[in-house]
Design an enzyme around this catalytic site. Structure first.
Site, mmCIF file in Angstrom:
data_model
loop_
_atom_site.group_PDB
_atom_site.id
_atom_site.type_symbol
_atom_site.label_atom_id
_atom_site.label_comp_id
_atom_site.label_asym_id
_atom_site.label_seq_id
_atom_site.Cartn_x
_atom_site.Cartn_y
_atom_site.Cartn_z
ATOM 1 N N LYS A 1 0.847 -1.195 0.000
ATOM 2 C CA LYS A 1 0.000 0.000 0.000
ATOM 3 C C LYS A 1 0.882 1.245 0.000
ATOM 4 O O LYS A 1 1.876 1.316 0.742
ATOM 5 C CB LYS A 1 -0.897 -0.033 1.240
ATOM 6 N N SER B 1 -9.865 -0.315 7.309
ATOM 7 C CA SER B 1 -9.261 -0.174 5.984
ATOM 8 C C SER B 1 -8.647 -1.433 5.414
ATOM 9 O O SER B 1 -8.337 -1.480 4.223
ATOM 10 C CB SER B 1 -8.210 0.944 6.000
ATOM 11 N N SER C 1 -9.590 1.826 3.192
ATOM 12 C CA SER C 1 -8.731 2.536 2.263
ATOM 13 C C SER C 1 -7.766 1.637 1.493
ATOM 14 O O SER C 1 -7.176 2.080 0.506
ATOM 15 C CB SER C 1 -7.936 3.600 3.035
#
Length: 390
Positions: A37, A133, A109
């Site tokens: 990420k 997330s 996210s």
């Protein structure tokens, strides 16, 4: 922003280098590939946090370095909901789309992380979880996710751009729990084994009206399976914690991004900028009140977990919404998407308990299995005994 041109219709990838970072040969994770990420610092790779605004440099992530030393190879960085402040995957580069349902959100996210796993582009993905997330995109993309106990030594936050440091967690997503356990064991030096459900006390938390009927049925079906395996399942309750969670996260995020917020035009998406401005405007008294509420919720959760070994709860309120959808219809009435999703997941990041997100019999709807602080291997072992059975 990306390396060589590769098919990426979902816009999951933020950066793909010409060659992956190869893991050390012979390690326990040799042969596995992973995505990162784009909040993690990786030497020689850009970090944008999927925003056009300037962001602080967190330095290199020792978690990435450790995974490479254990044998896993890093193939690139994935997009996220802008600066991790959201649950749909919207960002300053056009946003990320669901892996197999065009026109629907993947969740956030850690949106690109979930998509890269769901499409089989990597074996596992590094995500982060501040309010859901890892768990929300895992559920909506039909994969598994693991949020460790807060500040678990195997899952450091050093070298990761924060959203809200007091709630942030690092963790993995994968297509099965076995891979999650393999990665965790390599990092932690543990040996997770499948655990028996006989006599395990399960608290089923499914607040009335918070999820659609089909989500409720999928969670009930999983509870029924646990009963068949010998677990003792009883319904339980827990309050909505967003009155403590939202002020905490927004005020901490505003502090992280204070330099960008001082610019005439920070270049955040309008909704992100509005949220950060809201956090910056909170008074010291409002922040203190949120801390007091958080402490009260922690005491409530500790009391609840004294009665149960694990909690079982839905991970999402509905199947994946459509792109741009801001409101969802629930049995309890229409509700903003953010609140509807976060009230299911935020308690366990606010309060730091470990959680595994499992797939259910209903596609793209997951369930949360919540454990006690520090009992990550037991939680993974219980989840491992269900692996592939949904």
């Amino acid at each position: 922003m990306s390396g060589p041109l590769v098919p990426d219709p979902q816009h999951a990838w933020a950066y793909r280098p010409a060659s992956p970072l190869l893991g050390q040969a012979g390690g326990p994770l040799s042969g596995l590939t992973f995505s990162i990420k784009d909040l993690y610092g990786v030497t020689g790779w850009p970090l944008h946090a999927s925003t056009r605004a300037p962001v602080p440099d967190p330095g290199p992530s020792p978690l990435v370095t450790r995974l490479l030393a254990l044998g896993a190879s890093a193939t690139g960085k994935t997009h996220l909901h802008e600066i991790a402040l959201g649950i749909t995957g919207a960002n300053g580069y056009g946003g990320t789309e669901h892996p197999t349902l065009p026109g629907h959100v993947p969740g956030g996210s850690s949106s690109g992380a979930a998509v890269s796993v769901a499409l089989g582009q990597v074996d596992f993905a590094l995500g982060t979880d501040t309010g859901g997330s890892i768990r929300i995109p895992a559920a909506w993309c039909g994969v598994a996710g693991f949020k460790p106990t807060k500040d678990h030594p195997a899952w450091p936050l050093t070298g990761v751009l924060p959203l809200a440091p007091s709630c942030d967690h690092t963790g993995p997503l994968a297509r099965d729990v076995a891979t999650l356990a393999r990665v965790h064991d390599a990092l932690a030096g543990t040996q997770t084994q499948a655990q028996s459900w006989t006599g395990v006390r399960v608290g089923l938390w499914q607040p009335e009206g918070w999820v659609t009927r089909e989500v409720a049925q999928a969670t009930e079906a999983l509870a029924g399976q646990l009963r068949t395996l010998g677990a003792e399942v009883a319904t339980t309750d827990f309050p909505e914690v967003l009155d403590a969670y939202s002020p905490t996260v927004l005020s901490e995020a505003a502090e992280v991004h204070r330099t960008a917020l001082a610019l005439p035009d920070p270049a955040f998406l309008p909704v992100t900028l509005a949220s950060l401005r809201q956090g910056a405007a909170l008074s010291a008294d409002e922040r203190a009140a949120a801390r007091e509420r958080r402490a009260a919720y922690r005491a409530q959760l500790d009391s609840l977990l004294a009665r149960f070994d694990v909690l079982l709860a839905p991970a999402v309120p509905t199947p994946p919404p459509r792109l741009g959808q801001d409101e969802i219809e629930l049995p309890g009435g229409p509700l903003p998407l953010r609140r509807a999703a976060l009230r299911l997941t935020a308690p366990f990041s606010l309060l730091g308990t470990p959680v595994v997100t499992l797939t259910t019999a209903l596609p793209f709807v997951g369930a949360q299995l919540v454990g006690h602080h520090g009992q990550d291997e037991r939680l993974l072992g219980l989840a491992l005994s269900l692996d592939g059975s949904q």
